[in-house]
Design a protein around this motif. Structure first.
Motif, mmCIF file in Angstrom:
data_model
loop_
_atom_site.group_PDB
_atom_site.id
_atom_site.type_symbol
_atom_site.label_atom_id
_atom_site.label_comp_id
_atom_site.label_asym_id
_atom_site.label_seq_id
_atom_site.Cartn_x
_atom_site.Cartn_y
_atom_site.Cartn_z
ATOM 1 N N ALA A 1 34.175 21.674 33.803
ATOM 2 C CA ALA A 1 32.880 22.356 33.730
ATOM 3 C C ALA A 1 32.564 22.869 32.326
ATOM 4 O O ALA A 1 31.478 23.417 32.098
ATOM 5 C CB ALA A 1 32.851 23.519 34.716
ATOM 6 N N GLY A 2 33.516 22.719 31.391
ATOM 7 C CA GLY A 2 33.289 23.214 30.036
ATOM 8 C C GLY A 2 33.303 24.725 29.939
ATOM 9 O O GLY A 2 32.552 25.332 29.172
ATOM 10 N N ILE A 3 34.184 25.356 30.738
ATOM 11 C CA ILE A 3 34.270 26.817 30.803
ATOM 12 C C ILE A 3 35.620 27.265 30.253
ATOM 13 O O ILE A 3 36.631 26.583 30.426
ATOM 14 C CB ILE A 3 34.111 27.302 32.260
ATOM 15 N N ASN A 4 35.652 28.428 29.611
ATOM 16 C CA ASN A 4 36.898 28.988 29.097
ATOM 17 C C ASN A 4 37.722 29.532 30.263
ATOM 18 O O ASN A 4 37.352 30.526 30.894
ATOM 19 C CB ASN A 4 36.602 30.108 28.094
ATOM 20 N N ALA A 5 38.850 28.886 30.563
ATOM 21 C CA ALA A 5 39.673 29.267 31.713
ATOM 22 C C ALA A 5 40.252 30.663 31.552
ATOM 23 O O ALA A 5 40.414 31.391 32.539
ATOM 24 C CB ALA A 5 40.798 28.249 31.906
ATOM 25 N N GLU A 6 40.573 31.065 30.331
ATOM 26 C CA GLU A 6 41.151 32.398 30.123
ATOM 27 C C GLU A 6 40.143 33.489 30.458
ATOM 28 O O GLU A 6 40.496 34.511 31.062
ATOM 29 C CB GLU A 6 41.617 32.548 28.674
ATOM 30 N N THR A 7 38.888 33.266 30.106
ATOM 31 C CA THR A 7 37.834 34.230 30.443
ATOM 32 C C THR A 7 37.704 34.379 31.946
ATOM 33 O O THR A 7 37.595 35.496 32.478
ATOM 34 C CB THR A 7 36.484 33.777 29.856
ATOM 35 N N VAL A 8 37.737 33.254 32.664
ATOM 36 C CA VAL A 8 37.638 33.282 34.125
ATOM 37 C C VAL A 8 38.832 34.024 34.725
ATOM 38 O O VAL A 8 38.674 34.865 35.615
ATOM 39 C CB VAL A 8 37.556 31.849 34.691
ATOM 40 N N ALA A 9 40.036 33.722 34.237
ATOM 41 C CA ALA A 9 41.247 34.364 34.756
ATOM 42 C C ALA A 9 41.205 35.875 34.546
ATOM 43 O O ALA A 9 41.589 36.651 35.435
ATOM 44 C CB ALA A 9 42.480 33.766 34.076
ATOM 45 N N GLN A 10 40.730 36.297 33.390
ATOM 46 C CA GLN A 10 40.665 37.740 33.106
ATOM 47 C C GLN A 10 39.647 38.430 34.004
ATOM 48 O O GLN A 10 39.877 39.558 34.464
ATOM 49 C CB GLN A 10 40.326 37.951 31.632
ATOM 50 N N GLU A 11 38.522 37.769 34.285
ATOM 51 C CA GLU A 11 37.527 38.355 35.186
ATOM 52 C C GLU A 11 38.082 38.497 36.596
ATOM 53 O O GLU A 11 37.821 39.491 37.284
ATOM 54 C CB GLU A 11 36.257 37.501 35.194
ATOM 55 N N ILE A 12 38.855 37.498 37.024
ATOM 56 C CA ILE A 12 39.464 37.566 38.358
ATOM 57 C C ILE A 12 40.406 38.753 38.441
ATOM 58 O O ILE A 12 40.374 39.524 39.411
ATOM 59 C CB ILE A 12 40.223 36.259 38.665
ATOM 60 N N GLU A 13 41.233 38.935 37.433
ATOM 61 C CA GLU A 13 42.187 40.045 37.433
ATOM 62 C C GLU A 13 41.477 41.385 37.423
ATOM 63 O O GLU A 13 41.887 42.324 38.107
ATOM 64 C CB GLU A 13 43.123 39.933 36.220
ATOM 65 N N ARG A 14 40.384 41.482 36.653
ATOM 66 C CA ARG A 14 39.661 42.745 36.581
ATOM 67 C C ARG A 14 39.040 43.095 37.932
ATOM 68 O O ARG A 14 39.171 44.235 38.403
ATOM 69 C CB ARG A 14 38.563 42.656 35.519
ATOM 70 N N LEU A 15 38.390 42.133 38.577
ATOM 71 C CA LEU A 15 37.779 42.398 39.880
ATOM 72 C C LEU A 15 38.827 42.683 40.942
ATOM 73 O O LEU A 15 38.642 43.544 41.802
ATOM 74 C CB LEU A 15 36.912 41.211 40.307
ATOM 75 N N ALA A 16 39.938 41.958 40.882
ATOM 76 C CA ALA A 16 40.998 42.145 41.876
ATOM 77 C C ALA A 16 41.602 43.537 41.775
ATOM 78 O O ALA A 16 41.925 44.166 42.787
ATOM 79 C CB ALA A 16 42.075 41.084 41.697
ATOM 80 N N SER A 17 41.738 44.041 40.551
ATOM 81 C CA SER A 17 42.341 45.368 40.370
ATOM 82 C C SER A 17 41.366 46.485 40.722
ATOM 83 O O SER A 17 41.774 47.567 41.133
ATOM 84 C CB SER A 17 42.791 45.540 38.912
ATOM 85 N N ASP A 18 40.046 46.219 40.590
ATOM 86 C CA ASP A 18 39.041 47.240 40.899
ATOM 87 C C ASP A 18 38.685 47.291 42.374
ATOM 88 O O ASP A 18 38.259 48.326 42.877
ATOM 89 C CB ASP A 18 37.755 46.970 40.104
ATOM 90 N N GLY A 19 38.869 46.165 43.082
ATOM 91 C CA GLY A 19 38.411 46.072 44.461
ATOM 92 C C GLY A 19 39.417 46.596 45.471
ATOM 93 O O GLY A 19 40.554 46.938 45.126
ATOM 94 N N PRO A 20 39.022 46.667 46.764
ATOM 95 C CA PRO A 20 39.924 47.111 47.822
ATOM 96 C C PRO A 20 40.980 46.061 48.120
ATOM 97 O O PRO A 20 40.858 44.904 47.734
ATOM 98 C CB PRO A 20 38.984 47.279 49.034
ATOM 99 N N ASP A 21 42.041 46.484 48.789
ATOM 100 C CA ASP A 21 43.088 45.544 49.172
ATOM 101 C C ASP A 21 42.502 44.488 50.102
ATOM 102 O O ASP A 21 41.798 44.804 51.060
ATOM 103 C CB ASP A 21 44.220 46.266 49.902
ATOM 104 N N PRO A 22 42.751 43.204 49.839
ATOM 105 C CA PRO A 22 42.177 42.136 50.659
ATOM 106 C C PRO A 22 42.857 42.041 52.019
ATOM 107 O O PRO A 22 44.003 42.451 52.197
ATOM 108 C CB PRO A 22 42.466 40.879 49.836
#
Length: 233
Positions: free
Chosen positions: A50-71
Motif C-alpha cells: 500500500a506504500g505505507i510506513n509500517a513503523e508508523t502503523v505499528a506505533q499507532e497500534i501500540e499507542r491505541l492498545a495502551s490507551d484503550g480498555p482490556d480487550p
C-alpha cells in the motif's frame, strides 16, 4: 517500542494483530488495510503493497492498545459465547441497516441525478449486497453455527470454505461501493441524506470487516481444530 518488538510486529499478520490487539482494527481501517479477507498478510507486506510506513502503523497500534480498555479475549472465550456475540452485534444489525441504506441511496440518486458526483448505480449494488448478505447469514445461522455450538465444528470444513469464499465476495462489494462513491468522499454541496448515506456506508464497512475478521481469524480456525467444549456432545 524496542527495535526487536517492532520487527516482531512487522512479521505478524494483520489478522493476528487485530486478534491480539483489537484497537489495531481502527488503525488498519484508517490506512485502508484489509485485515479480514486479507488478514493472512504480514504487516510489513501489507504496508509495502500500500506504500505505507509500517513503523508508523505499528506505533499507532501500540499507542491505541495502551490507551484503550482490556480487550475481550475471543480467542479464549467459549465458542458458543463468540457465536452469540456475532449474532447479536453483527447479524441482527446488518438485517436492519442494509435496507435503510438502499432507501437512502435511492433518495440521493433520484434527487441529485444531475450532480457529477452522484453515486449512480449504488442503490442497485446495495440491493445485490442485501441479497448476498441475507443468503450468507441464513447459511451461517441455519447450518454452520448450529454445528459449531453442538461441538461438531471439526466436521465443518466444507461449510467453512463456502463461508470464507463468500466473505471474499463481500470484500469485493465493499471495494465496488468505494469506487461508486469516489472513496466515500462527501461533496461540499451534499445534502443531509447524502452525508448520512456515506457516513453509514463507512460504518457498514468497519462493522463488516470486524465481523469477517472474527469469523475468518478466530471462530473458524478454533471450531475446526478444538475439541468439543465440556458439556457438549
Amino acid at each position: 517500542m524496542s527495535e526487536e518488538a517492532i520487527q516482531r510486529t512487522f512479521q505478524r499478520t494483520l489478522g493476528e494483530l487485530v486478534t491480539a490487539k483489537p484497537a489495531a482494527a481502527k488503525v488498519f481501517h484508517r490506512y485502508g488495510l484489509d485485515f479480514c479477507c486479507g488478514g493472512n498478510r504480514s504487516l510489513a507486506a501489507a504496508c509495502a503493497e500500500a506504500g505505507i510506513n509500517a513503523e508508523t502503523v505499528a506505533q499507532e497500534i501500540e499507542r491505541l492498545a495502551s490507551d484503550g480498555p482490556d480487550p475481550i479475549g475471543w480467542n479464549t472465550r467459549p465458542l458458543k459465547e463468540l457465536v452469540e456475540h456475532i449474532l447479536q452485534c453483527y447479524h441482527a444489525p446488518l438485517k436492519e441497516e442494509i435496507p435503510r441504506l438502499i432507501d437512502l441511496a435511492r433518495k440521493v440518486e433520484q434527487v441529485h441525478a444531475d450532480k457529477p458526483d452522484c453515486p449512480v448505480g449504488l442503490a442497485e449494488l446495495l440491493v445485490c449486497v442485501r441479497e448476498a448478505v441475507e443468503s450468507h447469514l441464513a447459511k451461517e445461522e441455519q447450518i454452520l453455527f448450529p454445528m459449531i455450538v453442538a461441538g461438531r465444528g471439526q466436521m465443518a470444513h466444507m461449510p467453512v470454505q463456502v463461508m470464507m469464499q463468500e466473505h471474499e465476495d463481500h470484500g469485493q462489494n465493499l471495494k465496488r461501493i468505494r469506487e461508486l462513491t469516489n472513496d466515500l468522499t462527501i461533496p461540499e454541496y451534499a445534502c443531509t441524506a447524502w452525508r448520512e448515506l456515506y457516513r453509514s456506508l463507512e460504518q457498514l464497512e468497519c462493522d463488516l470487516m470486524a465481523h469477517i475478521h472474527l469469523e475468518n481469524n478466530i471462530l473458524f480456525p478454533r471450531a475446526l481444530t478444538e475439541e468439543p467444549e465440556k458439556g457438549i456432545e
